[in-house]
Motif scaffolding. Sequence first.
Motif, mmCIF file in Angstrom:
data_model
loop_
_atom_site.group_PDB
_atom_site.id
_atom_site.type_symbol
_atom_site.label_atom_id
_atom_site.label_comp_id
_atom_site.label_asym_id
_atom_site.label_seq_id
_atom_site.Cartn_x
_atom_site.Cartn_y
_atom_site.Cartn_z
ATOM 1 N N ASN A 72 0.930 -1.282 -0.295
ATOM 2 C CA ASN A 72 -0.301 0.205 -0.315
ATOM 3 C C ASN A 72 1.082 0.844 0.155
ATOM 4 N N LYS A 73 2.086 1.212 0.773
ATOM 5 C CA LYS A 73 2.624 2.423 0.376
ATOM 6 C C LYS A 73 3.401 2.576 -0.416
ATOM 7 N N ILE A 74 3.905 1.807 -0.972
ATOM 8 C CA ILE A 74 5.109 1.886 -2.309
ATOM 9 C C ILE A 74 3.670 2.027 -3.692
ATOM 10 N N THR A 75 2.624 1.829 -3.411
ATOM 11 C CA THR A 75 1.453 2.133 -4.660
ATOM 12 C C THR A 75 1.580 3.439 -4.380
ATOM 13 N N LEU A 76 1.247 3.902 -3.065
ATOM 14 C CA LEU A 76 0.922 5.906 -2.697
ATOM 15 C C LEU A 76 2.241 6.339 -2.979
ATOM 16 N N MET A 77 2.861 5.931 -3.017
ATOM 17 C CA MET A 77 4.303 6.211 -2.674
ATOM 18 C C MET A 77 4.461 6.569 -4.482
ATOM 19 N N ILE A 78 4.533 5.680 -5.597
ATOM 20 C CA ILE A 78 4.835 6.412 -6.637
ATOM 21 C C ILE A 78 3.261 6.630 -7.704
ATOM 22 N N PHE A 79 2.231 6.711 -7.342
ATOM 23 C CA PHE A 79 1.499 7.162 -7.685
ATOM 24 C C PHE A 79 0.844 8.828 -7.304
ATOM 25 N N GLY A 80 1.919 9.129 -5.784
ATOM 26 C CA GLY A 80 1.728 10.668 -5.430
ATOM 27 C C GLY A 80 3.346 10.978 -6.206
ATOM 28 N N THR A 81 3.996 10.093 -6.529
ATOM 29 C CA THR A 81 4.598 11.203 -7.050
ATOM 30 C C THR A 81 4.703 11.547 -8.615
ATOM 31 N N LEU A 82 4.303 10.325 -9.164
ATOM 32 C CA LEU A 82 3.943 10.377 -10.915
ATOM 33 C C LEU A 82 2.896 11.982 -11.158
ATOM 34 N N VAL A 83 1.976 11.893 -9.813
ATOM 35 C CA VAL A 83 1.138 13.297 -10.128
ATOM 36 C C VAL A 83 1.414 14.269 -9.866
ATOM 37 N N VAL A 84 1.927 14.557 -8.235
ATOM 38 C CA VAL A 84 2.502 15.535 -8.317
ATOM 39 C C VAL A 84 3.563 16.288 -8.901
ATOM 40 N N THR A 85 4.657 15.087 -10.110
ATOM 41 C CA THR A 85 5.727 15.863 -11.421
ATOM 42 C C THR A 85 4.808 16.058 -12.206
ATOM 43 N N SER A 86 4.312 15.541 -12.713
ATOM 44 C CA SER A 86 3.653 15.695 -13.854
ATOM 45 C C SER A 86 2.461 16.771 -13.777
ATOM 46 N N SER A 87 1.885 17.176 -12.913
ATOM 47 C CA SER A 87 1.358 18.604 -12.212
ATOM 48 C C SER A 87 2.371 19.803 -12.478
ATOM 49 N N LEU A 88 2.624 19.454 -11.736
ATOM 50 C CA LEU A 88 4.306 20.511 -11.809
ATOM 51 C C LEU A 88 4.739 20.693 -13.179
ATOM 52 N N ILE A 89 4.763 19.785 -14.179
ATOM 53 C CA ILE A 89 5.367 20.106 -15.209
ATOM 54 C C ILE A 89 4.250 20.725 -16.128
ATOM 55 N N GLY A 90 3.104 20.243 -15.868
ATOM 56 C CA GLY A 90 1.591 20.912 -17.001
ATOM 57 C C GLY A 90 1.858 22.383 -16.399
ATOM 58 N N PHE A 91 1.865 22.726 -15.024
ATOM 59 C CA PHE A 91 1.993 23.789 -14.405
ATOM 60 C C PHE A 91 2.651 25.040 -15.269
ATOM 61 N N TYR A 92 4.508 24.663 -15.086
ATOM 62 C CA TYR A 92 5.270 25.273 -15.702
ATOM 63 C C TYR A 92 4.939 25.537 -17.049
ATOM 64 N N LYS A 93 4.691 24.698 -17.971
ATOM 65 C CA LYS A 93 4.184 25.094 -19.414
ATOM 66 C C LYS A 93 3.134 25.449 -19.599
ATOM 67 N N PHE A 94 1.321 25.382 -19.102
ATOM 68 C CA PHE A 94 1.056 26.642 -18.612
ATOM 69 C C PHE A 94 1.265 27.104 -18.272
ATOM 70 N N THR A 95 1.702 28.065 -17.637
ATOM 71 C CA THR A 95 2.167 29.723 -16.915
ATOM 72 C C THR A 95 3.497 29.944 -17.963
ATOM 73 N N ASP A 96 4.229 29.435 -18.490
ATOM 74 C CA ASP A 96 5.332 29.560 -20.012
ATOM 75 C C ASP A 96 4.705 30.454 -20.872
ATOM 76 N N LEU A 97 3.304 29.227 -21.261
ATOM 77 C CA LEU A 97 2.184 29.686 -22.720
ATOM 78 C C LEU A 97 2.276 31.150 -22.383
ATOM 79 N N ILE A 98 1.165 31.131 -21.271
ATOM 80 C CA ILE A 98 0.245 32.083 -20.676
ATOM 81 C C ILE A 98 0.753 34.145 -21.196
#
Length: 231
Positions: A72-98
Amino acid sequence: MEFDKVNAFLATAIGSLIFKWLAGGVSSLISWLNKTYPEEDFLVSKLGISTFMIRISHCKYKLSTKPYTKSNKITLMIFGTLVVTSSLIGFYKFTDLIIKEPITWLSITLKETRDSFWIKPENAENKPGEIKWSITPETCLNKSEINKISSIKEGTKEFICGYMLSNDKKAELSKESSKNTFYLLIVIPIFLLAIFSFFMLGVGMFIDLYINKKITDFHKSEIEKSYQYLT
């Protein structure tokens, strides 16, 4: 970004309505973040966990909440890392475009010449990263000045000047520019809110791990106390 038309838009009835809607949403969010369910009171009173952390974990807890297994812990850590990383990348690219794309201009790519540029009723210019140029109605009336611009094709210059020198086309361009501004002022907050929600989902996974550990440690501590009492 340009803020003159943004302020003008916010002063309109529709702009005021959207602002009130956003303010109401923020107020509801703050109220939700400070909410605690009765069965979660022990988290605040005994474990010292803030209501803010409890709510953004996206889970409801009870004193009898079971500890997570290793998987359970490993699954949450993996998915949490993927979600946080992808959202930060998305925020950077979107704000850069704006930031790069002015909100009151129209972005155009002519099929005939394949030239891309920004345009509004009184001006047209290059996009970032391209050779710098600018065309105004005065430039169109000055043949030597318009000929100095060599980074775009003649067909592009004719297209731009057609809009710069025609009152009807300038009015059409102004109308389209206002529509684009209105559209972006609605879409931008929605996209940023979606990215933020996705980011908080990832953060919530790590907080859930933290709270679950705090509950597990609390139970262990209570068991040790009971053993000490018996002995």
